[in-house]
Design a protein around this motif. Structure first.
Motif, PDB file in Angstrom:
ATOM      1  N   ARG A  52      37.348  37.698  51.321  1.00 56.26           N
ATOM      2  CA  ARG A  52      36.840  36.336  51.091  1.00 56.26           C
ATOM      3  C   ARG A  52      36.951  35.969  49.613  1.00 56.26           C
ATOM      4  O   ARG A  52      37.327  34.843  49.268  1.00 56.26           O
ATOM      5  N   TYR A  53      36.625  36.910  48.765  1.00 57.89           N
ATOM      6  CA  TYR A  53      36.728  36.671  47.321  1.00 57.89           C
ATOM      7  C   TYR A  53      38.174  36.387  46.937  1.00 57.89           C
ATOM      8  O   TYR A  53      38.453  35.438  46.182  1.00 57.89           O
ATOM      9  N   ARG A  54      39.076  37.185  47.439  1.00 53.63           N
ATOM     10  CA  ARG A  54      40.503  37.027  47.111  1.00 53.63           C
ATOM     11  C   ARG A  54      41.013  35.655  47.544  1.00 53.63           C
ATOM     12  O   ARG A  54      41.761  34.991  46.823  1.00 53.63           O
ATOM     13  N   GLU A  55      40.595  35.224  48.721  1.00 53.67           N
ATOM     14  CA  GLU A  55      41.037  33.924  49.218  1.00 53.67           C
ATOM     15  C   GLU A  55      40.443  32.791  48.388  1.00 53.67           C
ATOM     16  O   GLU A  55      41.134  31.817  48.050  1.00 53.67           O
ATOM     17  N   ALA A  56      39.166  32.930  48.020  1.00 55.09           N
ATOM     18  CA  ALA A  56      38.505  31.866  47.273  1.00 55.09           C
ATOM     19  C   ALA A  56      38.963  31.793  45.820  1.00 55.09           C
ATOM     20  O   ALA A  56      38.952  30.722  45.204  1.00 55.09           O
ATOM     21  N   GLU A  57      39.383  32.937  45.266  1.00 57.32           N
ATOM     22  CA  GLU A  57      39.735  33.005  43.846  1.00 57.32           C
ATOM     23  C   GLU A  57      41.245  33.023  43.601  1.00 57.32           C
ATOM     24  O   GLU A  57      41.700  33.481  42.554  1.00 57.32           O
ATOM     25  N   GLY A  58      42.000  32.562  44.565  1.00 58.92           N
ATOM     26  CA  GLY A  58      43.441  32.430  44.366  1.00 58.92           C
ATOM     27  C   GLY A  58      44.173  33.743  44.174  1.00 58.92           C
ATOM     28  O   GLY A  58      45.127  33.818  43.382  1.00 58.92           O
ATOM     29  N   GLY A  59      43.747  34.768  44.908  1.00 59.00           N
ATOM     30  CA  GLY A  59      44.443  36.046  44.861  1.00 59.00           C
ATOM     31  C   GLY A  59      43.885  37.042  43.869  1.00 59.00           C
ATOM     32  O   GLY A  59      44.341  38.196  43.829  1.00 59.00           O
ATOM     33  N   LEU A  60      42.912  36.626  43.050  1.00 60.47           N
ATOM     34  CA  LEU A  60      42.289  37.568  42.118  1.00 60.47           C
ATOM     35  C   LEU A  60      41.451  38.590  42.869  1.00 60.47           C
ATOM     36  O   LEU A  60      41.031  38.346  44.011  1.00 60.47           O
ATOM     37  N   LEU A  61      41.212  39.732  42.225  1.00 61.11           N
ATOM     38  CA  LEU A  61      40.443  40.799  42.859  1.00 61.11           C
ATOM     39  C   LEU A  61      39.180  41.092  42.051  1.00 61.11           C
ATOM     40  O   LEU A  61      39.206  41.053  40.819  1.00 61.11           O
ATOM     41  N   PRO A  62      38.077  41.410  42.738  1.00 61.06           N
ATOM     42  CA  PRO A  62      36.808  41.699  42.044  1.00 61.06           C
ATOM     43  C   PRO A  62      36.763  43.149  41.548  1.00 61.06           C
ATOM     44  O   PRO A  62      36.032  43.994  42.087  1.00 61.06           O
ATOM     45  N   ILE A  63      37.535  43.445  40.521  1.00 62.69           N
ATOM     46  CA  ILE A  63      37.649  44.816  40.041  1.00 62.69           C
ATOM     47  C   ILE A  63      37.257  44.910  38.571  1.00 62.69           C
ATOM     48  O   ILE A  63      37.291  43.937  37.837  1.00 62.69           O
ATOM     49  N   GLN A  64      36.887  46.120  38.170  1.00 63.43           N
ATOM     50  CA  GLN A  64      36.583  46.407  36.775  1.00 63.43           C
ATOM     51  C   GLN A  64      37.870  46.784  36.044  1.00 63.43           C
ATOM     52  O   GLN A  64      38.814  47.280  36.646  1.00 63.43           O
ATOM     53  N   THR A  65      37.884  46.584  34.756  1.00 68.50           N
ATOM     54  CA  THR A  65      39.048  46.929  33.943  1.00 68.50           C
ATOM     55  C   THR A  65      38.996  48.392  33.555  1.00 68.50           C
ATOM     56  O   THR A  65      37.959  48.901  33.130  1.00 68.50           O
TER      57      THR A  65
END
Length: 280
Positions: free
Chosen positions: A70-83
């Protein structure tokens, strides 16, 4: 015999408490009994309560996977990851950042996650194609880190690696006696069997997953149908990623580790010409 009975009777009468003493003892006994009733169940139940939700869970994984999607779809392909730095081991590069998921996409952080005091870190694999959520066993990583620290210390002091024996493909068994350690094996999250640690020519320590792969790979598998790196087979077909694992491939039907491609920065100077000296 009669004398012994008489002596015992006299001692029994002398040891018999007075009525006042008996009342005092009764109060103490009742107090201890009440305390035991209150504390013993708590002592027994607390560890069970602590274990609730701490084990690997397909349900937790599904919930987190749905949140990531859901996050990926809402954020245009971005991922909720740490650097993470580039030299971090391959399957530790993309840990989830639950702060970006909770509460909008995920109701709560799973109780078995590191952020909640659990032993697992939620990570992503295949981030460039189809990101999938997996678990990284932090207890395994900690065990390897402890041995790695001891190897580093030994190298700094001796200028040699603590090598016990030579393994195929340029790997070494670790001389734990030289490190003043008990031999270390880690429990596999895949099979439950205990796996040894290996050391490469640069002094980097990793888990030997050959036993797991030999057990889990399809019998008489066609190598062309398997991933080029057999670590991907473990990660894509199970809940867990292999922790601190060297790359693997099939050689004559057997999984063997490869010294190249282990994405973890060298801990020993690779230019040292005496790096292969055996420990005493």
């Amino acid at each position: 015999m009669v004398g012994l009975r008489a002596f015992a009777g006299r001692m029994s009468r002398r040891a018999r408490p007075s009525p006042a003493m008996r009342r005092g003892l009764s109060r103490v006994a009742i107090a201890f009994w009440v305390l035991a009733v209150l504390l013993i169940p708590a002592g027994c139940l607390y560890p069970e309560e602590r274990r609730v939700g701490q084990e690997p869970s397909v349900e937790y994984l599904r919930e987190v996977q749905a949140a990531v999607d859901r996050y990926r779809e809402a954020e245009g392909g971005l991922l909720p990851i740490q650097t993470r730095p580039a030299d971090v081991p391959r399957y530790e590069k993309y840990p989830l950042d639950f702060r970006q998921l909770v509460p909008r996409y995920l109701a709560r952080i799973p109780p078995n996650a590191f952020e909640q005091g659990g032993r697992y870190q939620y990570v992503l694999i295949d981030v460039e194609t189809t990101p999938q959520v997996r678990l990284l066993d932090l207890a395994v990583a900690a065990a390897v880190n402890d041995v790695q620290t001891a190897v580093n210390r030994y190298w700094m002091k001796r200028g040699a690696l603590p090598i016990r024996d030579v393994k195929p493909n340029g790997f070494y068994g670790i001389d734990y006696a030289a490190l003043n350690l008990q031999p270390v094996q880690v429990k596999s999250p895949y099979t439950g069997q205990y796996l040894p640690l290996l050391m490469d020519p640069l002094g980097r320590v990793g888990v030997d997953y050959a036993l797991d792969l030999a057990q889990l790979l399809p019998k008489h598998a066609d190598p062309s149908r398997l991933p080029k790196d057999l670590r991907d087979f473990l990660a894509r077909n199970h809940l867990f990623v292999p922790v601190r694992a060297f790359p693997y491939r099939l050689e004559r039907g057997e999984p063997v580790p490869l010294p190249n491609g282990f994405s973890f920065s060298p801990v020993i100077n690779p230019a040292a010409t005496h790096i292969f000296v055996l420990s005493n």
